[in-house]
Scaffold this motif. Structure first.
Motif, PDB file in Angstrom:
ATOM      1  N   ASP A   1       5.823   2.274  -2.087  1.00  0.00           N
ATOM      2  CA  ASP A   1       6.665   2.117  -0.897  1.00  0.00           C
ATOM      3  C   ASP A   1       8.149   2.138  -1.270  1.00  0.00           C
ATOM      4  O   ASP A   1       8.972   2.710  -0.553  1.00  0.00           O
ATOM      5  CB  ASP A   1       6.328   0.799  -0.175  1.00  0.00           C
ATOM      6  CG  ASP A   1       5.006   0.890   0.558  1.00  0.00           C
ATOM      7  OD1 ASP A   1       4.729   1.941   1.157  1.00  0.00           O
ATOM      8  OD2 ASP A   1       4.242  -0.095   0.533  1.00  0.00           O
TER       9      ASP A   1
ATOM     10  N   ASN B   1       8.901   0.996   7.202  1.00  0.00           N
ATOM     11  CA  ASN B   1       7.761   1.352   6.354  1.00  0.00           C
ATOM     12  C   ASN B   1       6.649   0.296   6.411  1.00  0.00           C
ATOM     13  O   ASN B   1       5.464   0.622   6.409  1.00  0.00           O
ATOM     14  CB  ASN B   1       8.234   1.558   4.918  1.00  0.00           C
ATOM     15  CG  ASN B   1       7.089   1.910   3.999  1.00  0.00           C
ATOM     16  OD1 ASN B   1       6.484   2.968   4.145  1.00  0.00           O
ATOM     17  ND2 ASN B   1       6.761   1.020   3.087  1.00  0.00           N
TER      18      ASN B   1
ATOM     19  N   HIS C   1       1.424   6.364   6.973  1.00  0.00           N
ATOM     20  CA  HIS C   1       1.718   6.893   5.636  1.00  0.00           C
ATOM     21  C   HIS C   1       0.660   6.586   4.584  1.00  0.00           C
ATOM     22  O   HIS C   1       0.759   7.082   3.459  1.00  0.00           O
ATOM     23  CB  HIS C   1       3.067   6.331   5.161  1.00  0.00           C
ATOM     24  CG  HIS C   1       3.031   4.878   4.762  1.00  0.00           C
ATOM     25  ND1 HIS C   1       2.936   3.853   5.661  1.00  0.00           N
ATOM     26  CD2 HIS C   1       3.069   4.283   3.545  1.00  0.00           C
ATOM     27  CE1 HIS C   1       2.936   2.695   5.026  1.00  0.00           C
ATOM     28  NE2 HIS C   1       3.002   2.923   3.736  1.00  0.00           N
TER      29      HIS C   1
ATOM     30  N   HIS D   1       0.015   6.167  -0.436  1.00  0.00           N
ATOM     31  CA  HIS D   1      -0.908   5.310  -1.199  1.00  0.00           C
ATOM     32  C   HIS D   1      -2.218   6.020  -1.548  1.00  0.00           C
ATOM     33  O   HIS D   1      -3.246   5.362  -1.757  1.00  0.00           O
ATOM     34  CB  HIS D   1      -1.186   4.025  -0.423  1.00  0.00           C
ATOM     35  CG  HIS D   1       0.062   3.273  -0.075  1.00  0.00           C
ATOM     36  ND1 HIS D   1       0.933   2.805  -1.032  1.00  0.00           N
ATOM     37  CD2 HIS D   1       0.618   2.950   1.122  1.00  0.00           C
ATOM     38  CE1 HIS D   1       1.965   2.213  -0.442  1.00  0.00           C
ATOM     39  NE2 HIS D   1       1.800   2.284   0.866  1.00  0.00           N
TER      40      HIS D   1
END
Ligand code: FES
Ligand SMILES: [Fe+2]
Length: 416
Positions: A358, A197, A203, A208
Motif C-alpha cells: 500500500d 487507499n 485494489h 495485493h
C-alpha cells in the motif's frame, strides 16, 4: 491562487492539485486539523499518572498525559519561553512535572507554569501557561480539538460511535487495550491518498496479488473474488466516516481470527467464542463471531483495520507517517491477544504483506500528481448506490462510494 473547492471537487471528479498544492495543505491543517476534532491516542497507552505519549495535532507538537486527577490532558509540547520541545521521546512518564531542557521552566500536567529559574530577572513579566486542547473520550479513544468553538463532539463523531461500539462488542470485557507500541511507517505520500487507499475495495486483486498467491488468506473469499461474487459493501456513514464491510463476506465462525473450516478450533478461540455468546444477544454474538471488528475510517485520521488501529501524523504535504498497533482485548488470555499481535505483524509490520504494498502504490500515485493538474476519476459505481432513510449510502465494495464519501465531507469543511 486560492483553491476553489466547489470546482475542484465535482460530480465524482477531483483535481490532482488537491493532493499536490502547498496552499491546500496549509488550509487543511487549519480547517480540518486545527478547527476540527482529531484522534490523538488510546487511553490505555497512558494508564498511570504522569504517563505520556507525544503526538501532533496537525503539524503542531502536543503531549497526551495522564494528569494527577487521573484525567487525560492534551497540552502543548512547546515551551512558552522559546518553543523548545518539552518532551522529545515518543512515550514515557513525567514524574511530577514537565521541565524544559533549555532554561528549566517547569510546567504542571495541566499546563500551568510552576517555576521560572532565576526569577528576579523576569519579575513582572507575564509568562504563559501551556495551551491545552479540549479532550473527549469515547470507548477509550481520545479525541482533541484546538478550537473552543468546534462543533459538539457527538455531532462530529456521529456514526463513528457505532464503529467504535462494534470494536468494543468484540471484546468479552467490553474494553480494549492499545498498549503494545506502534509500528511507524513513513511514506512520501499526501495523507489523503492513504485514507483513500484504506477504504478502497477495488485494489486488492492487484496491489495485493502476491499476498493472495503466497498465503491462504481470508481476503481471498471476501474481497479477492470476481465482481459478481462479491457480497461486501462500501458504506458512506456521512461526516466523513466510511466502512468496507469485509467481515460480511466471511461464511464461517471466527474466520477473521484465522479459524479454518474442517480444523479443530484452538482452545483459546473456543473460550473466546463461548465468552462472546454468553455476553451478547444472539444477534450481536453472531455479528461478532462471523464478521469480527470493522474495517472503517473515522474522519480525519483514525482507521480501524479489523484487529488493528492505524492513525496518521503528517510531516508536510508529501510526507505521511502511518502508525499501527494491534487491538488487544482487556481481560482476555495472553494466548488470544498474542494472535492479534501476530496478525498485526503479518499485515502491518515492516516486512509484512499489506503495508509495504500500500505504501508503494500511494507513493507512485503521489509522484503522478506532480505536473499539470489532472482529473482524478472517482465516479465508479455512482449509478448503483442505495441511499437509506438516514442518508447513509451503500454500494458495491469496489465502488468509489468510499472515496466520494471522504471528498464530500472534505468539500463541506474546506468550503466553509
Ligand atoms: S525555551 Fe524552555 S525554558 Fe527556555
Ligand atoms: Fe491495500
Amino acid at each position: 491562487m486560492a483553491m476553489n473547492y466547489s470546482e475542484a471537487i465535482k460530480d465524482g471528479i477531483v483535481s490532482s492539485a488537491l493532493y499536490a498544492d502547498d496552499g491546500v495543505f496549509n488550509e487543511e491543517i487549519e480547517k480540518i486539523f486545527t478547527q476540527g476534532w482529531v484522534y490523538v491516542a488510546h487511553e490505555t497507552e497512558i494508564p498511570n499518572v504522569g504517563d505520556y505519549v507525544r503526538r501532533n495535532i496537525g503539524l503542531e507538537a502536543f503531549v497526551v498525559v495522564r494528569g494527577k486527577d487521573k484525567k487525560v490532558k492534551v497540552i502543548s509540547n512547546r515551551c512558552t519561553h522559546r518553543a523548545t520541545l518539552l518532551v522529545h521521546e515518543d512515550k514515557g512518564n513525567l514524574r511530577g512535572s514537565l521541565t524544559c531542557w533549555y532554561h528549566g521552566w517547569v510546567f504542571g500536567f495541566d499546563g500551568k507554569l510552576l517555576n521560572v529559574p532565576y526569577g528576579k530577572g523576569s519579575e513582572g513579566l507575564d509568562h504563559k501557561c501551556l495551551p491545552a486542547a479540549t479532550v473527549e473520550i469515547y470507548g477509550g479513544f481520545v479525541f482533541a480539538t484546538l478550537n473552543p468553538d468546534a462543533i459538539p463532539f457527538d455531532e462530529y463523531l456521529g456514526n463513528g460511535k457505532k464503529i467504535i461500539d462494534r470494536v468494543l462488542d468484540c471484546s468479552p470485557s467490553g474494553k480494549i487495550r492499545v498498549d503494545t507500541g506502534w509500528v511507524r511507517y513513513e511514506t512520501q505520500t499526501n495523507w489523503k491518498l492513504q485514507i483513500e487507499n484504506n477504504v478502497d475495495g477495488y485494489h486488492l486483486n492487484y496491489v495485493h496479488a502476491s499476498l493472495g498467491r503466497a498465503l491462504d488468506v481470508r481476503y481471498k473469499d471476501t474481497v479477492m473474488v470476481s465482481e459478481d461474487k462479491l457480497t461486501t459493501e462500501a458504506i458512506d456513514f456521512l461526516g466523513g466516516h466510511i466502512e468496507l464491510t469485509i467481515g460480511a463476506g466471511y461464511t464461517k465462525p471466527l474466520e477473521w481470527l484465522g479459524v479454518k473450516e474442517g480444523r479443530e478450533m484452538p482452545a483459546d478461540i473456543k473460550e473466546y467464542k463461548d465468552a462472546i455468546e454468553e455476553k451478547h444477544s444472539d444477534e450481536v454474538a453472531h455479528e461478532v463471531i462471523y464478521a469480527g471488528p470493522p474495517h472503517a475510517y473515522i474522519f480525519p485520521n483514525l482507521f480501524i483495520a479489523e484487529t488493528n488501529i492505524i492513525f496518521y501524523q503528517m510531516e508536510d504535504r508529501h510526507t505521511n507517517v502511518q502508525l499501527s498497533s494491534p487491538i488487544l482485548f482487556e481481560g482476555s488470555s495472553d494466548k488470544l491477544n498474542s494472535r492479534f499481535l501476530r496478525l498485526c505483524e503479518g499485515s502491518l509490520g515492516p516486512s509484512s504483506f499489506l503495508l509495504p504494498d500500500d505504501g508503494a502504490i500511494t507513493e507512485r500515485q503521489s509522484r503522478g500528481h506532480i505536473g499539470r493538474p489532472m482529473d482524478i476519476d472517482l465516479r465508479r459505481g455512482m449509478d448503483r448506490e442505495v441511499v437509506g432513510e438516514d442518508g447513509v449510502i451503500t454500494s458495491h465494495i469496489t465502488d468509489e462510494t468510499s472515496q466520494r464519501a471522504f471528498w464530500n465531507h472534505y468539500k463541506t469543511i474546506m468550503s466553509s
